[in-house]
Design a protein around this motif. Structure first.
Motif, PDB file in Angstrom:
ATOM      1  N   THR A   7      46.016  41.266  29.322  1.00 38.39           N
ATOM      2  CA  THR A   7      47.195  40.486  28.956  1.00 38.39           C
ATOM      3  C   THR A   7      48.434  41.163  29.516  1.00 38.39           C
ATOM      4  OG1 THR A   7      47.301  41.675  26.848  1.00 38.39           O
ATOM      5  CG2 THR A   7      46.247  39.498  26.836  1.00 38.39           C
ATOM      6  N   PRO A   8      49.378  40.393  30.028  1.00 36.60           N
ATOM      7  CA  PRO A   8      49.322  38.936  30.184  1.00 36.60           C
ATOM      8  C   PRO A   8      48.559  38.529  31.441  1.00 36.60           C
ATOM      9  CG  PRO A   8      51.404  39.758  31.010  1.00 36.60           C
ATOM     10  CD  PRO A   8      50.656  40.956  30.484  1.00 36.60           C
ATOM     11  N   LYS A   9      48.290  37.273  31.603  1.00 42.82           N
ATOM     12  CA  LYS A   9      47.644  36.775  32.800  1.00 42.82           C
ATOM     13  C   LYS A   9      48.656  36.620  33.940  1.00 42.82           C
ATOM     14  CE  LYS A   9      44.223  33.286  34.118  1.00 42.82           C
ATOM     15  NZ  LYS A   9      43.121  34.183  34.444  1.00 42.82           N
ATOM     16  N   TYR A  10      49.873  36.254  33.592  1.00 42.63           N
ATOM     17  CA  TYR A  10      50.955  36.139  34.565  1.00 42.63           C
ATOM     18  C   TYR A  10      52.158  36.909  34.043  1.00 42.63           C
ATOM     19  CZ  TYR A  10      48.183  32.218  36.256  1.00 42.63           C
ATOM     20  OH  TYR A  10      47.166  31.440  36.731  1.00 42.63           O
ATOM     21  N   LEU A  11      52.853  37.564  34.962  1.00 44.15           N
ATOM     22  CA  LEU A  11      54.018  38.354  34.582  1.00 44.15           C
ATOM     23  C   LEU A  11      55.059  38.215  35.694  1.00 44.15           C
ATOM     24  CD1 LEU A  11      55.302  40.360  32.621  1.00 44.15           C
ATOM     25  CD2 LEU A  11      53.975  42.175  33.695  1.00 44.15           C
ATOM     26  N   VAL A  12      56.190  37.633  35.359  1.00 44.25           N
ATOM     27  CA  VAL A  12      57.286  37.476  36.316  1.00 44.25           C
ATOM     28  C   VAL A  12      58.471  38.253  35.767  1.00 44.25           C
ATOM     29  CG1 VAL A  12      58.787  35.867  37.532  1.00 44.25           C
ATOM     30  CG2 VAL A  12      56.450  35.181  36.943  1.00 44.25           C
ATOM     31  N   THR A  13      59.016  39.135  36.584  1.00 45.01           N
ATOM     32  CA  THR A  13      60.069  40.004  36.089  1.00 45.01           C
ATOM     33  C   THR A  13      61.029  40.382  37.205  1.00 45.01           C
ATOM     34  OG1 THR A  13      60.465  42.020  34.802  1.00 45.01           O
ATOM     35  CG2 THR A  13      58.763  42.115  36.510  1.00 45.01           C
ATOM     36  N   GLN A  14      62.144  40.949  36.843  1.00 43.61           N
ATOM     37  CA  GLN A  14      63.154  41.347  37.810  1.00 43.61           C
ATOM     38  C   GLN A  14      62.908  42.766  38.295  1.00 43.61           C
ATOM     39  OE1 GLN A  14      65.724  39.478  38.915  1.00 43.61           O
ATOM     40  NE2 GLN A  14      65.334  37.708  37.610  1.00 43.61           N
ATOM     41  N   MET A  15      63.361  43.046  39.485  1.00 43.66           N
ATOM     42  CA  MET A  15      63.331  44.408  40.021  1.00 43.66           C
ATOM     43  C   MET A  15      64.021  45.358  39.059  1.00 43.66           C
ATOM     44  SD  MET A  15      64.023  44.656  44.158  1.00 43.66           S
ATOM     45  CE  MET A  15      65.707  44.743  43.808  1.00 43.66           C
ATOM     46  N   GLY A  16      63.466  46.553  38.923  1.00 42.58           N
ATOM     47  CA  GLY A  16      64.085  47.564  38.084  1.00 42.58           C
ATOM     48  C   GLY A  16      63.606  47.570  36.640  1.00 42.58           C
ATOM     49  N   ASN A  17      62.935  46.489  36.238  1.00 41.15           N
ATOM     50  CA  ASN A  17      62.439  46.431  34.856  1.00 41.15           C
ATOM     51  C   ASN A  17      61.206  47.304  34.673  1.00 41.15           C
ATOM     52  OD1 ASN A  17      64.449  44.695  34.069  1.00 41.15           O
ATOM     53  ND2 ASN A  17      63.160  42.860  34.051  1.00 41.15           N
ATOM     54  N   ASP A  18      60.885  47.573  33.400  1.00 39.56           N
ATOM     55  CA  ASP A  18      59.663  48.285  33.027  1.00 39.56           C
ATOM     56  C   ASP A  18      58.743  47.289  32.334  1.00 39.56           C
ATOM     57  OD1 ASP A  18      61.584  51.137  31.799  1.00 39.56           O
ATOM     58  OD2 ASP A  18      61.116  50.486  33.842  1.00 39.56           O
ATOM     59  N   LYS A  19      57.469  47.290  32.725  1.00 31.43           N
ATOM     60  CA  LYS A  19      56.527  46.356  32.108  1.00 31.43           C
ATOM     61  C   LYS A  19      55.174  47.028  31.886  1.00 31.43           C
ATOM     62  CE  LYS A  19      59.016  42.646  31.852  1.00 31.43           C
ATOM     63  NZ  LYS A  19      59.370  42.092  30.522  1.00 31.43           N
ATOM     64  N   SER A  20      54.390  46.451  30.982  1.00 36.84           N
ATOM     65  CA  SER A  20      53.046  46.959  30.706  1.00 36.84           C
ATOM     66  C   SER A  20      52.028  45.842  30.797  1.00 36.84           C
ATOM     67  CB  SER A  20      52.984  47.564  29.299  1.00 36.84           C
ATOM     68  OG  SER A  20      53.747  48.737  29.222  1.00 36.84           O
ATOM     69  N   ILE A  21      50.841  46.214  31.245  1.00 42.46           N
ATOM     70  CA  ILE A  21      49.693  45.308  31.249  1.00 42.46           C
ATOM     71  C   ILE A  21      48.620  45.964  30.385  1.00 42.46           C
ATOM     72  CG2 ILE A  21      48.029  44.045  32.625  1.00 42.46           C
ATOM     73  CD1 ILE A  21      49.809  44.583  35.074  1.00 42.46           C
ATOM     74  N   LYS A  22      48.042  45.165  29.494  1.00 41.53           N
ATOM     75  CA  LYS A  22      47.041  45.724  28.593  1.00 41.53           C
ATOM     76  C   LYS A  22      45.643  45.306  29.020  1.00 41.53           C
ATOM     77  CE  LYS A  22      50.067  45.995  24.590  1.00 41.53           C
ATOM     78  NZ  LYS A  22      50.268  45.665  23.167  1.00 41.53           N
ATOM     79  N   CYS A  23      44.684  46.181  28.765  1.00 39.85           N
ATOM     80  CA  CYS A  23      43.294  45.879  29.088  1.00 39.85           C
ATOM     81  C   CYS A  23      42.404  46.375  27.962  1.00 39.85           C
ATOM     82  CB  CYS A  23      42.878  46.533  30.396  1.00 39.85           C
ATOM     83  SG  CYS A  23      41.143  46.248  30.814  1.00 39.85           S
ATOM     84  N   GLU A  24      41.447  45.544  27.599  1.00 43.81           N
ATOM     85  CA  GLU A  24      40.487  45.902  26.559  1.00 43.81           C
ATOM     86  C   GLU A  24      39.095  45.471  26.983  1.00 43.81           C
ATOM     87  OE1 GLU A  24      41.271  44.017  22.811  1.00 43.81           O
ATOM     88  OE2 GLU A  24      39.537  44.936  21.826  1.00 43.81           O
ATOM     89  N   GLN A  25      38.105  46.303  26.715  1.00 36.38           N
ATOM     90  CA  GLN A  25      36.711  45.910  26.975  1.00 36.38           C
ATOM     91  C   GLN A  25      35.891  46.092  25.700  1.00 36.38           C
ATOM     92  OE1 GLN A  25      33.963  48.236  27.229  1.00 36.38           O
ATOM     93  NE2 GLN A  25      35.038  50.203  27.344  1.00 36.38           N
ATOM     94  N   ASN A  26      35.016  45.123  25.458  1.00 31.09           N
ATOM     95  CA  ASN A  26      34.167  45.175  24.263  1.00 31.09           C
ATOM     96  C   ASN A  26      32.698  45.386  24.627  1.00 31.09           C
ATOM     97  OD1 ASN A  26      33.399  42.703  25.266  1.00 31.09           O
ATOM     98  ND2 ASN A  26      34.216  41.494  23.568  1.00 31.09           N
ATOM     99  N   LEU A  27      32.474  46.041  25.771  1.00 33.62           N
ATOM    100  CA  LEU A  27      31.117  46.264  26.273  1.00 33.62           C
ATOM    101  C   LEU A  27      30.574  47.633  25.879  1.00 33.62           C
ATOM    102  CD1 LEU A  27      31.811  44.779  29.797  1.00 33.62           C
ATOM    103  CD2 LEU A  27      30.425  43.721  28.008  1.00 33.62           C
ATOM    104  N   GLY A  28      31.392  48.452  25.240  1.00 33.67           N
ATOM    105  CA  GLY A  28      30.945  49.797  24.893  1.00 33.67           C
ATOM    106  C   GLY A  28      30.872  50.725  26.090  1.00 33.67           C
ATOM    107  N   HIS A  29      31.554  50.378  27.170  1.00 30.74           N
ATOM    108  CA  HIS A  29      31.532  51.206  28.381  1.00 30.74           C
ATOM    109  C   HIS A  29      32.377  52.464  28.217  1.00 30.74           C
ATOM    110  CE1 HIS A  29      30.408  47.590  31.159  1.00 30.74           C
ATOM    111  NE2 HIS A  29      29.383  48.067  30.485  1.00 30.74           N
TER     112      HIS A  29
END
Lengths: 116, 113
Positions: A7-29
């Motif tokens: 999350t998110p699937k799409y992210l549109v932002t301005q230059m200079g900003n700070d952003k995060s993308i999250k990832c989760e797996q439920n496979l026990g890897h």
């Protein structure tokens, strides 16, 4: 039930900003990865974590900082976004680190980041 | 420097015929190879793999061939179906001595009904 989610699937932002993308797996890897797919469709490894420890850190600007609070999560934080950061970012996981044979990766759906 | 190459960005095949997707690599230490399939707006999904101790691995309609001397592998899909239309990525790693997968740039397959 989604195996690897981002999350998110799409992210549109301005230059200079700070952003995060999250990832989760439920496979026990034990191992998780971040890849960047650029405009040339080249899928390149950025980071890999095994049991919350960083094991691969490719030549990536230090504006990119991965964080793994636990084995099931690997988040990507990006500071001071630049135009060249625009790409699709894929999270993936596998049972073992990439060096082990018979060990495929499971990918998330990707996050399309657009920096304006 | 790209160690895994897919020189055909696209391929069109008639339904029912054979699709052959090719992949070349430069690192002689690679000993495990994978094919992934990717639909638009989705992540790649694992399709089939082959270890360097084999020259062929078959799974249903999908067969991967490995020619180590030529540093070449290919994916055969027969018979091709419209649902096979996707981008196919080849990937490789060095097995127990390596720590990452290297991907090709993909081949977009279109199966024409």
């Amino acid at each position: 039930d989604t195996a690897v989610s981002q999350t998110p699937k799409y992210l549109v932002t301005q230059m200079g900003n700070d952003k995060s993308i999250k990832c989760e797996q439920n496979l026990g890897h034990d191992t998780m990865y971040w890849y960047k797919q650029d405009s040339k469709k080249f899928l390149k490894i950025m980071f890999s974590y095994n049991n919350k420890e960083l094991i691969i850190n490719e030549t990536v600007p230090n504006r990119f900082s991965p964080k793994s609070p636990d084995k099931a999560h690997l988040n990507l934080h990006i500071n001071s976004l630049e135009l060249g950061d625009s790409a699709v970012y894929f999270c993936a996981s596998s049972h073992r680190p990439a060096g082990a044979s018979y060990n495929e990766q499971f990918f998330g759906p990707g996050t399309r980041l657009t920096v304006l | 420097d790209q160690q895994v190459k897919q020189n055909s960005p696209s391929l069109s095949v008639q339904e029912g015929r054979i699709s052959i997707l090719n992949c070349d690599y430069t690192n002689s230490m690679f000993d495990y190879f994978l094919w992934y399939k990717k639909y638009p707006a989705e992540g790649p999904t694992f399709l089939i793999s082959i270890s360097s101790i084999k020259d062929k691995n078959e799974d249903g309609r999908f067969t991967v061939f490995l020619n180590k001397s030529a540093k070449h592998l290919s994916l055969h899909i027969v018979p091709s179906q419209p649902g096979d239309s996707a981008v196919y990525f080849c990937a490789a790693n060095e097995g127990y001595t390596g720590n990452q997968f290297y991907f090709g740039t993909g081949t977009s397959l279109t199966v024409i009904p």
